[in-house]
Design an enzyme around this catalytic site. Structure first.
Site, PDB file in Angstrom:
ATOM      1  N   SER A   1       0.868  -1.198   0.000  1.00  0.00           N
ATOM      2  CA  SER A   1       0.000   0.000   0.000  1.00  0.00           C
ATOM      3  C   SER A   1       0.892   1.231   0.000  1.00  0.00           C
ATOM      4  O   SER A   1       2.068   1.148   0.389  1.00  0.00           O
ATOM      5  CB  SER A   1      -0.848  -0.016   1.278  1.00  0.00           C
ATOM      6  OG  SER A   1      -1.517   1.220   1.470  1.00  0.00           O
TER       7      SER A   1
ATOM      8  N   TYR B   1      -2.296  -1.536  10.480  1.00  0.00           N
ATOM      9  CA  TYR B   1      -2.241  -1.653   9.018  1.00  0.00           C
ATOM     10  C   TYR B   1      -0.906  -1.119   8.490  1.00  0.00           C
ATOM     11  O   TYR B   1      -0.253  -1.744   7.659  1.00  0.00           O
ATOM     12  CB  TYR B   1      -3.406  -0.866   8.424  1.00  0.00           C
ATOM     13  CG  TYR B   1      -3.587  -0.993   6.921  1.00  0.00           C
ATOM     14  CD1 TYR B   1      -4.349  -2.027   6.381  1.00  0.00           C
ATOM     15  CD2 TYR B   1      -3.002  -0.080   6.046  1.00  0.00           C
ATOM     16  CE1 TYR B   1      -4.534  -2.132   5.021  1.00  0.00           C
ATOM     17  CE2 TYR B   1      -3.187  -0.182   4.677  1.00  0.00           C
ATOM     18  CZ  TYR B   1      -3.954  -1.210   4.159  1.00  0.00           C
ATOM     19  OH  TYR B   1      -4.140  -1.320   2.800  1.00  0.00           O
TER      20      TYR B   1
HETATM   21  P1  NAD Z   1     -11.458  -6.200  -0.028  1.00  0.00           P
HETATM   22  O1  NAD Z   1     -12.026  -6.112   1.348  1.00  0.00           O
HETATM   23  O2  NAD Z   1     -12.364  -6.126  -1.185  1.00  0.00           O
HETATM   24  O3  NAD Z   1     -10.579  -7.500  -0.188  1.00  0.00           O
HETATM   25  C1  NAD Z   1      -9.923  -8.128   0.874  1.00  0.00           C
HETATM   26  C2  NAD Z   1      -9.892  -9.595   0.570  1.00  0.00           C
HETATM   27  O4  NAD Z   1      -9.199 -10.273   1.648  1.00  0.00           O
HETATM   28  C3  NAD Z   1     -11.301 -10.199   0.484  1.00  0.00           C
HETATM   29  O5  NAD Z   1     -11.345 -11.133  -0.569  1.00  0.00           O
HETATM   30  C4  NAD Z   1     -11.439 -10.897   1.825  1.00  0.00           C
HETATM   31  O6  NAD Z   1     -12.347 -11.970   1.770  1.00  0.00           O
HETATM   32  C5  NAD Z   1     -10.024 -11.356   2.050  1.00  0.00           C
HETATM   33  N1  NAD Z   1      -9.737 -11.719   3.437  1.00  0.00           N
HETATM   34  C6  NAD Z   1      -9.979 -11.011   4.556  1.00  0.00           C
HETATM   35  N2  NAD Z   1      -9.629 -11.736   5.633  1.00  0.00           N
HETATM   36  C7  NAD Z   1      -9.142 -12.906   5.180  1.00  0.00           C
HETATM   37  C8  NAD Z   1      -8.635 -14.069   5.813  1.00  0.00           C
HETATM   38  N3  NAD Z   1      -8.560 -14.187   7.155  1.00  0.00           N
HETATM   39  N4  NAD Z   1      -8.237 -15.099   5.025  1.00  0.00           N
HETATM   40  C9  NAD Z   1      -8.337 -15.021   3.676  1.00  0.00           C
HETATM   41  N5  NAD Z   1      -8.812 -13.949   3.029  1.00  0.00           N
HETATM   42  C10 NAD Z   1      -9.217 -12.908   3.775  1.00  0.00           C
HETATM   43  O7  NAD Z   1     -10.361  -5.034  -0.101  1.00  0.00           O
HETATM   44  P2  NAD Z   1      -9.289  -4.645  -1.230  1.00  0.00           P
HETATM   45  O8  NAD Z   1      -9.250  -3.174  -1.275  1.00  0.00           O
HETATM   46  O9  NAD Z   1      -9.517  -5.405  -2.466  1.00  0.00           O
HETATM   47  O10 NAD Z   1      -7.945  -5.106  -0.532  1.00  0.00           O
HETATM   48  C11 NAD Z   1      -7.049  -6.040  -1.104  1.00  0.00           C
HETATM   49  C12 NAD Z   1      -5.639  -5.709  -0.679  1.00  0.00           C
HETATM   50  O11 NAD Z   1      -5.271  -4.443  -1.231  1.00  0.00           O
HETATM   51  C13 NAD Z   1      -5.464  -5.593   0.845  1.00  0.00           C
HETATM   52  O12 NAD Z   1      -4.240  -6.169   1.232  1.00  0.00           O
HETATM   53  C14 NAD Z   1      -5.418  -4.091   1.057  1.00  0.00           C
HETATM   54  O13 NAD Z   1      -4.709  -3.737   2.202  1.00  0.00           O
HETATM   55  C15 NAD Z   1      -4.705  -3.654  -0.206  1.00  0.00           C
HETATM   56  N6  NAD Z   1      -4.875  -2.238  -0.540  1.00  0.00           N
HETATM   57  C16 NAD Z   1      -6.111  -1.718  -0.780  1.00  0.00           C
HETATM   58  C17 NAD Z   1      -6.222  -0.371  -1.076  1.00  0.00           C
HETATM   59  C18 NAD Z   1      -7.544   0.260  -1.337  1.00  0.00           C
HETATM   60  O14 NAD Z   1      -7.618   1.499  -1.384  1.00  0.00           O
HETATM   61  N7  NAD Z   1      -8.612  -0.497  -1.551  1.00  0.00           N
HETATM   62  C19 NAD Z   1      -5.086   0.432  -1.134  1.00  0.00           C
HETATM   63  C20 NAD Z   1      -3.849  -0.123  -0.891  1.00  0.00           C
HETATM   64  C21 NAD Z   1      -3.757  -1.467  -0.593  1.00  0.00           C
END
Ligand code: NAD
Length: 257
Positions: free
Chosen positions: A139, A152
């Site tokens: 991130s 985080y």
């Molecule tokens: P999201 O909530 O849509 O996806 C998160 C995923 O992780 C989901 O599929 C969820 O089911 C899964 N998950 C949660 N707990 C789990 C567990 N115990 N075991 C297995 N799977 C699990 O959110 P997203 O935005 O798609 O996030 C995906 C990644 O991207 C994350 O690591 C997040 O930190 C990172 N990220 C997101 C953003 C943003 O702005 N959305 C920015 C930077 C980084």
């Protein structure tokens, strides 16, 4: 570029960025293994939909990324793992003195330690086939900090450190390890933190989006899932073979500030 013949394991891929990456890798020809901690019909239906529309083999394997042994079992059950996308993640927003220990432990386990376990299990498999790509979804918060997100930010900085170490440990092989550092992408994880941010800052939804989230994203636009997924596909290409142990920001200029 074709990833035909490769198998990609994407943790946390039944929604958001992980699901977008699964689609793009499948469109590039890779067989995909989707994952989350649930085991619902709809989880398996997502994999079936990808298989039907792209022609690759797509499976859904339930495994809880908060548990080290399940992280390792995911790789074992996948059977093959040429591309490992460590993407599973959760968030909790609170001042550090109010931050629940259970949330701290879960975020460190799911967002950081899972990448250690899956990578440790996947590298021997990659070495056997002589090729591999480990891509960690870190991130902008792996490179910078914001208030109220102690766990985080700690976890994502840890993922960047792990990325550098794995890059060095595999440097002489046809295996790379990199971290993608997205800015704000409007996915469920972001939607769900808007109420907490509203509470923490005493702001409306519009103020949180404009004045808290996108305030540090100079493009003033959310990054799209497709832009993150496209970067992941690029990192799997031959053009990226000498990119290792580093971070690629997809953040609308956030980390240039
Ligand atoms: P999201 O909530 O849509 O996806 C998160 C995923 O992780 C989901 O599929 C969820 O089911 C899964 N998950 C949660 N707990 C789990 C567990 N115990 N075991 C297995 N799977 C699990 O959110 P997203 O935005 O798609 O996030 C995906 C990644 O991207 C994350 O690591 C997040 O930190 C990172 N990220 C997101 C953003 C943003 O702005 N959305 C920015 C930077 C980084």
């Amino acid at each position: 570029m074709s990833l035909s013949g490769k198998t990609a394991v994407i943790t946390g891929s039944n929604s958001g960025i992980g699901l977008g990456i699964a689609w793009e890798l499948a469109k590039a020809g890779a067989d995909v293994v989707l994952n989350s901690f649930t085991d619902r019909d709809e989880d398996h239906a997502i994999a079936a939909d990808i298989a039907e529309k792209t022609g690759v083999t797509a499976r859904y394997i339930q495994a809880d990324m908060s548990k080290g042994e399940e992280c390792r079992a995911l790789i074992e059950k996948a059977g093959r793992c040429d591309i490992l996308m460590n993407n599973a993640g959760i968030q909790h927003v609170a001042p550090i003195e109010d931050f629940p220990t259970s949330k701290w432990d879960a975020i460190i386990a799911i967002n950081m330690s899972s990448a250690f376990h899956t990578t440790a299990a996947a590298l021997p498999v990659m070495r056997k086939s002589g090729w591999g790509r480990v891509i960690n979804i870190a991130s902008a918060h792996g490179l910078t900090a914001s208030p109220y997100k102690s766990a985080y930010i700690t976890a994502k900085h840890g993922v960047v450190g792990l990325t550098k170490t794995v890059g060095l440990e595999t440097a002489k092989e046809d295996i790379t390890c990199n971290a993608i550092c997205p800015g704000y992408v409007l996915t469920p994880i972001i939607e769900s933190q808007i109420p907490d941010q509203m509470k923490a800052h005493g702001m409306s939804r519009e103020q949180v989006i404009g004045d808290v989230m996108l305030v540090r994203q100079p493009s003033k636009d959310f990054v799209t899932v497709e832009q993150v997924a496209g970067t992941a596909v690029f990192l799997c290409s031959d053009a990226a073979a000498q990119i290792t142990g580093t971070t690629i920001s997809v953040d609308g200029g956030w980390t240039a500030l």
